[in-house]
Design a protein around this motif. Structure first.
Motif, PDB file in Angstrom:
ATOM      1  N   ALA A 172       0.856  -1.067   0.008  1.00 42.54           N
ATOM      2  CA  ALA A 172      -0.009  -0.187  -0.139  1.00 42.54           C
ATOM      3  C   ALA A 172       0.818   1.247   0.079  1.00 42.54           C
ATOM      4  O   ALA A 172       0.276   2.306  -0.266  1.00 42.54           O
ATOM      5  CB  ALA A 172      -0.906   0.035   1.076  1.00 42.54           C
ATOM      6  N   SER A 173       2.270   1.106   0.158  1.00 44.70           N
ATOM      7  CA  SER A 173       2.776   2.357   0.329  1.00 44.70           C
ATOM      8  C   SER A 173       3.335   2.792  -1.052  1.00 44.70           C
ATOM      9  O   SER A 173       3.870   2.049  -1.979  1.00 44.70           O
ATOM     10  CB  SER A 173       4.479   2.041   1.027  1.00 44.70           C
ATOM     11  N   VAL A 174       3.071   3.897  -1.447  1.00 39.25           N
ATOM     12  CA  VAL A 174       3.247   4.425  -2.645  1.00 39.25           C
ATOM     13  C   VAL A 174       4.223   5.674  -2.362  1.00 39.25           C
ATOM     14  O   VAL A 174       3.573   6.653  -1.712  1.00 39.25           O
ATOM     15  CB  VAL A 174       1.997   4.627  -3.707  1.00 39.25           C
ATOM     16  N   CYS A 175       5.034   5.702  -3.023  1.00 35.43           N
ATOM     17  CA  CYS A 175       6.131   7.168  -2.783  1.00 35.43           C
ATOM     18  C   CYS A 175       6.637   7.522  -4.043  1.00 35.43           C
ATOM     19  O   CYS A 175       7.497   6.679  -4.694  1.00 35.43           O
ATOM     20  CB  CYS A 175       7.286   6.587  -1.905  1.00 35.43           C
ATOM     21  N   SER A 176       6.267   8.608  -4.599  1.00 38.23           N
ATOM     22  CA  SER A 176       6.758   9.171  -5.868  1.00 38.23           C
ATOM     23  C   SER A 176       8.357   9.652  -5.721  1.00 38.23           C
ATOM     24  O   SER A 176       8.798   9.841  -6.916  1.00 38.23           O
ATOM     25  CB  SER A 176       5.943  10.198  -6.393  1.00 38.23           C
ATOM     26  N   THR A 177       8.794   9.778  -4.647  1.00 37.28           N
ATOM     27  CA  THR A 177      10.145  10.476  -4.478  1.00 37.28           C
ATOM     28  C   THR A 177      11.039   9.349  -3.891  1.00 37.28           C
ATOM     29  O   THR A 177      12.217   9.768  -3.712  1.00 37.28           O
ATOM     30  CB  THR A 177      10.038  11.782  -3.215  1.00 37.28           C
ATOM     31  N   CYS A 178      10.492   8.131  -3.483  1.00 38.72           N
ATOM     32  CA  CYS A 178      11.647   7.145  -2.987  1.00 38.72           C
ATOM     33  C   CYS A 178      12.306   6.630  -4.347  1.00 38.72           C
ATOM     34  O   CYS A 178      11.753   6.638  -5.177  1.00 38.72           O
ATOM     35  CB  CYS A 178      10.617   6.038  -2.314  1.00 38.72           C
ATOM     36  N   ALA A 179      13.433   5.974  -4.185  1.00 41.18           N
ATOM     37  CA  ALA A 179      14.209   5.625  -5.056  1.00 41.18           C
ATOM     38  C   ALA A 179      13.593   4.242  -5.620  1.00 41.18           C
ATOM     39  O   ALA A 179      13.583   4.074  -6.874  1.00 41.18           O
ATOM     40  CB  ALA A 179      15.579   5.169  -4.497  1.00 41.18           C
ATOM     41  N   ASP A 180      13.038   3.334  -4.972  1.00 40.36           N
ATOM     42  CA  ASP A 180      12.224   2.209  -5.248  1.00 40.36           C
ATOM     43  C   ASP A 180      10.787   2.712  -5.860  1.00 40.36           C
ATOM     44  O   ASP A 180      10.004   1.642  -6.241  1.00 40.36           O
ATOM     45  CB  ASP A 180      12.342   1.178  -4.629  1.00 40.36           C
ATOM     46  N   ARG A 181      10.447   3.752  -5.533  1.00 38.33           N
ATOM     47  CA  ARG A 181       9.156   4.261  -5.594  1.00 38.33           C
ATOM     48  C   ARG A 181       7.921   3.547  -5.150  1.00 38.33           C
ATOM     49  O   ARG A 181       6.760   3.491  -5.314  1.00 38.33           O
ATOM     50  CB  ARG A 181       8.590   4.403  -7.133  1.00 38.33           C
ATOM     51  N   GLY A 182       8.340   2.949  -3.780  1.00 41.54           N
ATOM     52  CA  GLY A 182       7.412   2.199  -3.208  1.00 41.54           C
ATOM     53  C   GLY A 182       7.155   0.737  -3.742  1.00 41.54           C
ATOM     54  O   GLY A 182       7.121   0.582  -4.910  1.00 41.54           O
ATOM     55  N   ALA A 183       6.847  -0.121  -2.705  1.00 42.91           N
ATOM     56  CA  ALA A 183       6.654  -1.645  -3.320  1.00 42.91           C
ATOM     57  C   ALA A 183       5.445  -1.723  -4.379  1.00 42.91           C
ATOM     58  O   ALA A 183       5.586  -2.441  -5.255  1.00 42.91           O
ATOM     59  CB  ALA A 183       6.499  -2.730  -2.141  1.00 42.91           C
ATOM     60  N   GLY A 184       4.416  -1.141  -4.082  1.00 47.56           N
ATOM     61  CA  GLY A 184       2.947  -1.051  -4.721  1.00 47.56           C
ATOM     62  C   GLY A 184       3.375  -0.582  -6.309  1.00 47.56           C
ATOM     63  O   GLY A 184       2.888  -1.263  -7.233  1.00 47.56           O
ATOM     64  N   ASN A 185       4.245   0.421  -6.167  1.00 47.17           N
ATOM     65  CA  ASN A 185       4.602   1.087  -7.716  1.00 47.17           C
ATOM     66  C   ASN A 185       5.631  -0.050  -8.424  1.00 47.17           C
ATOM     67  O   ASN A 185       5.277  -0.138  -9.686  1.00 47.17           O
ATOM     68  CB  ASN A 185       5.328   2.229  -7.554  1.00 47.17           C
ATOM     69  N   VAL A 186       6.431  -0.656  -7.927  1.00 47.59           N
ATOM     70  CA  VAL A 186       7.530  -1.664  -8.359  1.00 47.59           C
ATOM     71  C   VAL A 186       6.468  -2.749  -9.176  1.00 47.59           C
ATOM     72  O   VAL A 186       6.758  -3.053 -10.188  1.00 47.59           O
ATOM     73  CB  VAL A 186       8.435  -2.086  -7.501  1.00 47.59           C
ATOM     74  N   CYS A 187       5.805  -3.451  -8.432  1.00 48.05           N
ATOM     75  CA  CYS A 187       4.956  -4.598  -8.907  1.00 48.05           C
ATOM     76  C   CYS A 187       4.061  -3.834  -9.950  1.00 48.05           C
ATOM     77  O   CYS A 187       4.076  -4.311 -10.981  1.00 48.05           O
ATOM     78  CB  CYS A 187       4.074  -5.252  -7.660  1.00 48.05           C
ATOM     79  N   ALA A 188       3.367  -2.778  -9.775  1.00 56.47           N
ATOM     80  CA  ALA A 188       2.188  -2.305 -10.829  1.00 56.47           C
ATOM     81  C   ALA A 188       2.981  -1.895 -12.211  1.00 56.47           C
ATOM     82  O   ALA A 188       2.427  -2.170 -13.216  1.00 56.47           O
ATOM     83  CB  ALA A 188       1.475  -1.258 -10.049  1.00 56.47           C
ATOM     84  N   ALA A 189       4.301  -1.282 -11.986  1.00 56.00           N
ATOM     85  CA  ALA A 189       5.069  -0.895 -13.260  1.00 56.00           C
ATOM     86  C   ALA A 189       5.448  -2.345 -13.976  1.00 56.00           C
ATOM     87  O   ALA A 189       5.565  -2.132 -15.324  1.00 56.00           O
ATOM     88  CB  ALA A 189       6.271  -0.185 -12.720  1.00 56.00           C
ATOM     89  N   ALA A 190       5.424  -3.476 -13.345  1.00 57.13           N
ATOM     90  CA  ALA A 190       5.660  -4.739 -14.066  1.00 57.13           C
ATOM     91  C   ALA A 190       4.541  -5.182 -14.491  1.00 57.13           C
ATOM     92  O   ALA A 190       4.711  -6.510 -15.180  1.00 57.13           O
ATOM     93  CB  ALA A 190       6.703  -5.747 -13.238  1.00 57.13           C
ATOM     94  N   GLY A 191       3.393  -4.828 -13.989  1.00 56.12           N
ATOM     95  CA  GLY A 191       1.904  -5.704 -14.735  1.00 56.12           C
ATOM     96  C   GLY A 191       1.966  -6.703 -13.489  1.00 56.12           C
ATOM     97  O   GLY A 191       1.166  -7.686 -13.962  1.00 56.12           O
ATOM     98  N   GLN A 192       2.267  -6.648 -12.416  1.00 54.15           N
ATOM     99  CA  GLN A 192       2.188  -7.675 -11.271  1.00 54.15           C
ATOM    100  C   GLN A 192       1.332  -7.253 -10.225  1.00 54.15           C
ATOM    101  O   GLN A 192       1.229  -6.060 -10.007  1.00 54.15           O
ATOM    102  CB  GLN A 192       3.493  -8.304 -10.950  1.00 54.15           C
ATOM    103  N   ALA A 193       0.749  -8.225  -9.320  1.00 50.18           N
ATOM    104  CA  ALA A 193       0.199  -7.922  -8.078  1.00 50.18           C
ATOM    105  C   ALA A 193       1.005  -7.670  -6.819  1.00 50.18           C
ATOM    106  O   ALA A 193       2.298  -8.530  -6.905  1.00 50.18           O
ATOM    107  CB  ALA A 193      -0.890  -8.869  -7.939  1.00 50.18           C
ATOM    108  N   CYS A 194       0.958  -7.062  -5.862  1.00 51.31           N
ATOM    109  CA  CYS A 194       1.942  -7.042  -4.976  1.00 51.31           C
ATOM    110  C   CYS A 194       1.195  -7.646  -3.706  1.00 51.31           C
ATOM    111  O   CYS A 194       0.155  -7.484  -3.427  1.00 51.31           O
ATOM    112  CB  CYS A 194       2.194  -5.500  -4.549  1.00 51.31           C
ATOM    113  N   GLU A 195       2.008  -8.497  -2.761  1.00 48.60           N
ATOM    114  CA  GLU A 195       1.313  -9.186  -1.745  1.00 48.60           C
ATOM    115  C   GLU A 195       2.487  -9.128  -0.571  1.00 48.60           C
ATOM    116  O   GLU A 195       3.564  -9.318  -0.920  1.00 48.60           O
ATOM    117  CB  GLU A 195       1.203 -10.506  -1.855  1.00 48.60           C
TER     118      GLU A 195
END
Length: 171
Positions: free
Chosen positions: A138-161
């Motif tokens: 649920a953490s979404v961070c537009s300024t973090c280096a990894d942009r938040g775990a939710g963003n990483v998975c979504a960017a790859a078209g995957q679900a985050c758990e």
């Protein structure tokens, strides 16, 4: 004042301080004192203290709040504050769970509302340790280096758990 006027009674004279000061001495000048708290009801249920009782010192009396409240005021009743996180044991309840203690209302009459808060602001509980949860998805961070775990998975078209939701287990 000479309490014995007989000719053979010498050295028994006394100096006495005038009211509202107090003090007396035999055969010497008295040291006069004045405790401005004597007969002073201005502090109500608080403690009145006069830090300098010399006769020349006036208008320096203070009202002091009763423990566990804190506060002092010169020449008037004090505003008493009660931070329940400073009351024995309350902060320890929170700290032992890795949380911080916060008292949102510190008025002397506001009791029982202190809270334990999770460090990342995820949850809070009144007068007890909170249940802290962290869903890294649920953490979404537009300024973090990894942009938040939710963003990483979504960017790859995957679900985050996040299987643990434990704030101590991240990454």
């Amino acid at each position: 004042v000479d309490p014995n006027l007989a000719a053979q009674a010498t050295g028994d004279w006394r100096c006495e301080c005038p009211r509202p000061t107090t003090g007396a001495a035999t055969g010497a000048a008295a040291t006069c004192t004045r405790d401005e708290c004597d007969g002073n009801d201005a502090c109500g249920s608080q403690t009145c203290r006069d830090p300098d009782t010399s006769a020349a010192s006036t208008n320096d009396w203070t009202c002091v709040c009763a423990v566990p409240t804190v506060g002092t005021a010169v020449g008037r009743e004090a505003t008493c504050v009660l931070d329940e996180c400073n009351v024995a044991g309350n902060a320890a309840v929170c700290q032992s769970a890795g949380q911080m203690c916060v008292d949102p209302t510190t008025g002397a009459d506001a009791t029982g509302d202190w809270e334990c808060r999770c460090m990342a602001g995820m949850a809070a509980a009144v007068a007890q340790a909170a249940t802290c949860v962290l869903d890294e998805c649920a953490s979404v961070c537009s300024t973090c280096a990894d942009r938040g775990a939710g963003n990483v998975c979504a960017a790859a078209g995957q679900a985050c758990e996040d299987p643990t939701h434990d704030p101590a287990k991240t990454g």
